[in-house]
Design an enzyme around this catalytic site. Sequence first.
Site, PDB file in Angstrom:
ATOM      1  N   LYS A 282     -23.789 -13.811 -30.071  1.00  0.00           N
ATOM      2  CA  LYS A 282     -23.791 -14.902 -29.061  1.00  0.00           C
ATOM      3  C   LYS A 282     -23.202 -16.083 -29.817  1.00  0.00           C
ATOM      4  CE  LYS A 282     -26.734 -16.485 -25.132  1.00  0.00           C
ATOM      5  NZ  LYS A 282     -27.599 -16.135 -24.521  1.00  0.00           N
ATOM      6  N   GLU A 367     -38.394 -10.647 -12.446  1.00  0.00           N
ATOM      7  CA  GLU A 367     -39.352 -11.605 -11.971  1.00  0.00           C
ATOM      8  C   GLU A 367     -40.413 -10.831 -11.072  1.00  0.00           C
ATOM      9  OE1 GLU A 367     -35.616 -13.956 -12.528  1.00  0.00           O
ATOM     10  OE2 GLU A 367     -35.985 -11.963 -11.856  1.00  0.00           O
ATOM     11  N   ARG A 395     -36.218 -13.402  -5.468  1.00  0.00           N
ATOM     12  CA  ARG A 395     -36.316 -12.100  -5.982  1.00  0.00           C
ATOM     13  C   ARG A 395     -37.817 -11.614  -5.984  1.00  0.00           C
ATOM     14  NH1 ARG A 395     -31.423 -11.237  -9.524  1.00  0.00           N
ATOM     15  NH2 ARG A 395     -32.676 -10.085 -10.870  1.00  0.00           N
TER      16      ARG A 395
END
Length: 621
Positions: A282, A367, A395
């Site tokens: 990244k 979640e 969600r």
Amino acid sequence: MGLLSTIAGPADLRRLSPQQLLDLAEEIRAYLVDSVSRTGGHLGPNLGVVELTMAIHRVFDSPRDAVVFDTGHQSYVHKLLTGRHDFATLRKEGGISGYPSRAESRHDVVENSHASTSLSWAIGIATGRKLRGETDRHTVAVIGDGALTGGMAWEALNNIAANPDLPLVIVVNDNERSYAPTIGGMADYLASLRATRNYENVLSWGKRVLHKTPIVGARMYDTLHGVKKGIKDIVSPQGMFEDLGLKYLGPIDGHDLPAVENALQLAHDFGGVVLVHVITEKGHGYTPAVADEADRFHAVGVINPETGLPLELSGRSWTDEFSDELLDLADQRDDIVALTASMLIPVGLANFARKHPGRVFDVGIAEQHAVTMAAGLSFAGMHPVVAIYATFLNRAFDQLLMDCALHKQGVTFVLDRAGVTGTDGASHNGMWDMALLSIVPGLHLAAPRDGAQIRAALRVAVDINDAPSVIRFPKGTVAEPIQAVGAHGSVDILREAESPDLLIVSIGSMADIAGEVAEKLGAQGISAKVVDPRWVLPISEDLLELTSTVAAVAVIEDNLVDSGIGAALGARLRAGGTRTPVWTYGIPKQFLDHGSRSQVLERIGLTPDTIATSLIDCLRD
């Protein structure tokens, strides 16, 4: 732009020489740093997928082959390679979206900003095309940046493993550096061997023949297969995926373009489901991003491209107010714990984690699990605080309803980025939470108007032990404190009026707008009293009493207007036999294109001028 300006679509990549491809990768990185530093956006994830995205578009034929990005914020390179070069408009109104967008390009399949959904999309697309006889079209799912931590991804993997003949390629973009990349001729040879039909045929023949051998055949096959698997596991850690029945290639150095392209070509030619494990870094190629241990410049505002430092110091945010107050509470009470779903820094839990590392749980992009785990923590005598973006509560609604509310568990939900957030587009506006939460029995919901009210609400919430409580606030710099001029029970009075013609009920961060509306009405001879209920669900008796003193009520909220607080207040009044009209101003039931918060509010009519004009018309009818 040099080479990049010649790339109008993926076909243009295939004519480039190896050296030109390397030059193009460098050019793309330089362009991303220069452009995203001016606009803000997801920089680190995209710097990490330059070679990977180039290889995908050289091997596969988009849009004939569908490429699904998960999460979609790693699609900037894809946008550039499919002809979208005007990043000066990135995430601005009328400009390029920060996520894939079907409205922008036929190369964009899914606006995938709620993570962990790509594999379900991919098996659906691949299966549908197979049923239509289109078996020569591939589907490629690029999953990474934490998305593989989501349970939905593993549900899909389980289903994909049962359909091994689909022309489906799963690219795992592993930028967490979980494994060292495999290099060298032996690794390439094993990758090639595993991705040939002859290899599969030999294994199938061996299994059939050996299993026919009496007594020792099955054991012999298991032994030979175990030896083969053991040797491969020394070279690369594919065991988990192969145990699911998925053909595995890798790990591959994601910044070695020829290696990535070779692996993808093998996967393409295999003809069935293949998982390609690619190791990327990244922020690759940009020193400030690589040096940022926190999140590798995952998302940035406007920065100096030379140093990576922000050009403007941001003010104190709504999140800062929550973060500091939670830390104070945690110092006073050892029963307070915090949970989040791969959002430790954005939702303000980093300081809590540093001071109380054993009391913070980052469960990944999961979640649903976070909410039910919180219910369990509550049952065990803790008071959990679940901190997530408002848009991601969608969600986990079933878990909030059935695990927390049904069982009367004291769990506090802190919803950051509530209401209109703007630049990240339709999927990130936190505009559904109050509509969803309004139907949950026993739930308490606070909408603070400023930082002081966030602190006060959090202290009340963590003392609620027999029901879920929710605190929601917007993105950005926190509002200046708005002092109440009085109170009616639990309701703050923000603007008083003698014999008011109208009661304006301000919800949360809309307090400034409500005050301006009252001023504009006053200039037209209409007297308005402005109140803030603070705790907006359940509708308080104090607020109901105030409505009985006026001829009409207006509710201003940054939530879905059809099912929000105004709708709940109107329903309570009607149920009590009161016919006082309630006019509600909020977010229309539509998906909102990206733009700044102010631009979106202007577009949907949540401005003082528009609301005041509407109320004048309503009162004069």
